[in-house]
Scaffold this active site. Structure first.
Site, short mmCIF file in Angstrom:
data_model
loop_
_atom_site.label_atom_id
_atom_site.label_comp_id
_atom_site.label_asym_id
_atom_site.label_seq_id
_atom_site.Cartn_x
_atom_site.Cartn_y
_atom_site.Cartn_z
N TRP A 74 0.90 -1.15 0.00
CA TRP A 74 0.00 0.00 0.00
C TRP A 74 0.94 1.20 0.00
O TRP A 74 1.61 1.46 1.00
CB TRP A 74 -0.89 -0.01 1.24
CG TRP A 74 -1.94 1.05 1.24
CD1 TRP A 74 -3.16 1.00 0.62
CD2 TRP A 74 -1.88 2.33 1.89
NE1 TRP A 74 -3.85 2.16 0.84
CE2 TRP A 74 -3.11 2.99 1.61
CE3 TRP A 74 -0.94 2.98 2.66
CZ2 TRP A 74 -3.39 4.27 2.09
CZ3 TRP A 74 -1.22 4.25 3.14
CH2 TRP A 74 -2.43 4.89 2.86
N GLY A 101 5.65 -0.67 7.21
CA GLY A 101 5.87 0.42 8.18
C GLY A 101 6.39 1.64 7.44
O GLY A 101 6.29 1.73 6.22
N LYS A 485 -20.03 3.98 4.93
CA LYS A 485 -20.18 2.67 4.30
C LYS A 485 -20.47 2.82 2.81
O LYS A 485 -19.93 2.10 2.00
CB LYS A 485 -21.33 1.86 4.95
CG LYS A 485 -21.03 1.29 6.32
CD LYS A 485 -20.09 0.11 6.32
CE LYS A 485 -18.66 0.48 6.47
NZ LYS A 485 -18.12 0.81 7.75
N LYS A 603 -7.05 -2.49 5.14
CA LYS A 603 -7.80 -2.83 6.35
C LYS A 603 -7.13 -2.28 7.61
O LYS A 603 -7.78 -1.75 8.49
CB LYS A 603 -7.91 -4.35 6.44
CG LYS A 603 -8.68 -4.86 7.66
CD LYS A 603 -10.15 -4.67 7.47
CE LYS A 603 -10.97 -5.13 8.66
NZ LYS A 603 -12.28 -4.45 8.64
C1 F6R Z 1 -14.31 1.78 7.65
C2 F6R Z 1 -13.22 1.24 8.44
C3 F6R Z 1 -12.22 2.18 8.98
C4 F6R Z 1 -11.72 1.72 10.35
C5 F6R Z 1 -10.56 2.61 10.80
C6 F6R Z 1 -10.04 2.21 12.16
O1 F6R Z 1 -15.18 0.79 7.22
O2 F6R Z 1 -13.10 0.04 8.62
O3 F6R Z 1 -12.71 3.48 9.03
O4 F6R Z 1 -12.78 1.79 11.26
O5 F6R Z 1 -9.51 2.53 9.86
O6 F6R Z 1 -9.54 0.92 12.14
P1 F6R Z 1 -9.39 0.10 13.50
O7 F6R Z 1 -10.75 -0.11 14.04
O8 F6R Z 1 -8.71 -1.17 13.11
O9 F6R Z 1 -8.55 0.95 14.40
#
Ligand code: F6R
Length: 608
Positions: A74, A101, A485, A603
């Site tokens: 990424w 990183g 979403k 993700k």
């Molecule tokens: C949207 C989504 C992101 C995460 C955000 C935080 O669908 O998944 O906005 O909520 O990147 O990620 P976490 O919860 O892993 O800290």
């Protein structure tokens, strides 16, 4: 972001490098590459685009290799080009590196440490790691990795191979996830347990300054001075496993369907015997009268769960609560003292902005609590106390079930705070605990009641350029999530507003047929929101109202009415979000989008 894997064993590795790399595609999918080592040195293949392109390139001619590292990228530093894809080599070709990183002092290393005139083949920060390791490499690889990594600032999880050490992979990490496993057939490393073979029942997570050496027959660990370490593996937890997407075409839909279970499993551990049990994680100090400020710190959807919690904490516990985006929090001079509780919310537990905020708070007297879905993640380990959501492994980039589980955890916490701070009578508390436990069933019912209508609605709005989500108070928090979403998976430019705000500027954007999606579930403001919906309709909007049956009559003029099951209105966000998630999913489906891996996203956002 980015994902790394490495395998060394007696049999061919190319096929499995691809297999496990694909499990990490959620971490980024701009380009991918692999390097192999044998007695002839290092060999590398890189391709722009999805891992499938690399897979094709490796189809023939690479079966002979039994040791390799691979990477899915990424892009952060350097465009999406083959020369910036990993593995990166040192200029003398002796060292290959895959990296997840960001190296923050890459420019300093180039200018001040590496020899003058050193040439670089990429625009990446990672390439300095390969050059630096080669710079320190005489004949002791552990020493070279230790010397090089001690100069790095930022975050890294690296897999390293040397041209004159066939069959060996060296690994190290700082603030980026890295797991290592030894099985009966070889040694493996990955950014995530998901990308290890199922037979890897025990894993090692290298600590700061530790270097793992994978040789196929064994995994050994050394400290920065080259001393061998005795390191104990930990068991792979159930929540770390991928449950697959079942009969569904996409993980996102499968995960939407798993929400009753995700919420049920989360609540089962927190609410039983007619009350909320968070004593073990939330000690007296957290809930004493002296606690006078709560901060909720998170990113994206997790931040949206904080918007719900803020309203509940303030209404029922009368504690000042601020919800702050993690990327802003550390630069915003928050007031933190011993009477402050800071709650961090994260699915992955590895989000760099959230972790940076946690580390800042830990330098103060404030208390820290995390709501996190991955046991053993950095957030889980580093917070003073944690509530584990039980959504299980979430694979689709767009969160659904983890979001619902976070909401459930917040509800439990809000009820407990409210009861202890006398914001709810024992009877009200008991009634709300009972209603909370009904949520899994009501979520299942919501899916059944709304799915067909949402499918038609998605077909109706799929060619729209923009959409608006509106609501007030708890409905406003749901609108924020619903809007995210839709835009993240379907790429429709959707925006969210507090319903009363439209008339202060945004109404000018409403055109004939513009979808306006409103949730109306809060008795105190239902009529007001409805008026705001009418204002958009009068200007041509296609208005969709998500509401309870009891408001169906007053909302009957809406272009579309989506009815959700009755529940105590404080829990409405857990239900209104369901049709909104499905609207995002089906709209993306009819637009032909890559639903589980939306463009430009990843993700786990492990860069700040
Ligand atoms: C949207 C989504 C992101 C995460 C955000 C935080 O669908 O998944 O906005 O909520 O990147 O990620 P976490 O919860 O892993 O800290």
């Amino acid at each position: 972001m980015c994902g790394i894997v490495g395998i060394t064993r007696d049999t061919s590795v190319a096929g499995d490098l691809i297999k496990y790399l694909k499990k990490l595609e959620y971490r980024g999918y701009d380009s991918a590459g692999a390097a192999f080592s044998d007695e002839n040195g290092l060999e590398r293949v890189r391709r722009v685009g999805k891992i499938a392109n690399l897979e094709k390139a490796l189809e023939k001619g690479y079966e002979k290799y039994t040791c390799g590292i691979a990477h899915t990228r990424w892009a952060t530093h350097g465009g999406v080009e083959e020369r910036n894809a990993h593995p990166l080599f040192s200029s003398d070709g002796r060292v290959a590196v895959v990296h997840n990183g960001i190296i923050e002092n890459a420019a300093f290393i180039k200018e001040k440490i590496l020899p003058e005139g050193e040439t670089f083949a990429s625009d990446t920060d990672t390439e300095v790691i390969a050059h630096l390791i080669s710079f320190y490499y005489e004949n002791d690889p552990v020493r070279a990795v230790a010397e090089a990594t001690s100069r790095l600032e930022g975050s890294y999880a690296i897999g390293v191979m040397f041209s004159d050490r066939p069959g060996e992979i060296y690994a190290s990490s700082l603030h980026s996830p890295l797991v290592i496993a030894q099985t009966e057939d070889g040694s493996y490393l990955a950014s995530d347990v998901l990308a290890l073979p199922d037979r890897a029942k025990e894993i090692y997570r290298p600590g700061k300054g530790e270097i793992g050496v994978l040789s196929g027959k064994s995994v050994d660990f050394y400290d920065v001075s080259g001393n061998r370490l005795e390191k104990r593996p930990s068991e792979v937890g159930d929540s770390e496993k991928d449950v697959g997407k079942g009969s569904y075409e996409h993980y996102m839909l499968s995960e939407i369907m798993q929400q009753p279970e995700a919420v049920g499993n989360t609540l089962r551990e927190l609410v039983y015997g007619g009350e909320v049990h968070v004593e073990s994680v939330v000690g007296d100090t957290f809930i004493s009268d002296k606690m006078d400020q709560i901060y909720i710190v998170a990113c994206g959807s997790a931040y949206h769960t904080g918007l719900v919690a803020q309203l509940l904490f303030e209404k029922y516990s009368r504690v000042r609560t601020s919800v702050v985006l993690a990327s802003e929090f550390r630069y915003a001079s928050p007031i933190l003292d011993k009477n402050t509780l800071v709650i961090f919310v994260s699915q992955s537990g590895e989000t760099a902005d959230t972790l940076a905020a946690l580390r800042l708070v830990k330098e103060t007297d404030a208390k820290t609590l995390s709501i996190v879905n991955v046991k053993g993640s950095s957030l889980w380990i580093e917070s003073e106390s944690s509530i584990l959501t039980r959504a299980g492994r979430e694979i689709a980039v767009a969160t659904t079930k983890a979001y619902s589980a976070q909401l459930a955890a917040f509800y439990a916490l809000a009820l407990k705070f409210a009861y202890l701070r006398k914001g709810l009578s024992p009877e009200e508390y008991a009634a709300k605990c009972d209603a909370l436990l009904e949520l899994p069933e009501k979520i299942a019912l919501t899916i059944n009641m709304t799915r067909n209508k949402i499918v038609s609605l998605a077909k109706r709005i799929k060619d729209e350029q923009s959409a608006f989500y509106i609501g007030r108070l708890l409905d406003g928090a749901s609108a924020a999530e619903g809007s995210l979403k839709l835009k993240e998976v379907s790429y429709i430019n959707s925006q969210c507003y507090a319903a009363g705000e439209l008339k202060h500027g945004t109404l000018s954007l409403i055109e004939e047929g513009t979808p306006v999606i409103a949730s109306i579930t809060q008795s105190g403001v239902a009529a007001k929101t409805l008026s705001n919906v009418s204002e958009t309709k009068a200007r041509g909007a296609y208005d969709v109202v998500i509401t309870f049956e009891k408001y169906a009559d007053i909302c009957k003029d809406a272009s579309e009415l989506i009815i959700i099951p009755e529940t105590d209105e404080i829990f409405a966000p857990s239900l209104t979000v369901i049709p909104m998630q499905m609207l995002g999913y089906y709209t993306a489906l009819y637009r032909g989008c890559d639903i589980d891996k939306p463009k430009n996203l990843a993700k786990s956002v492990t860069v700040e």
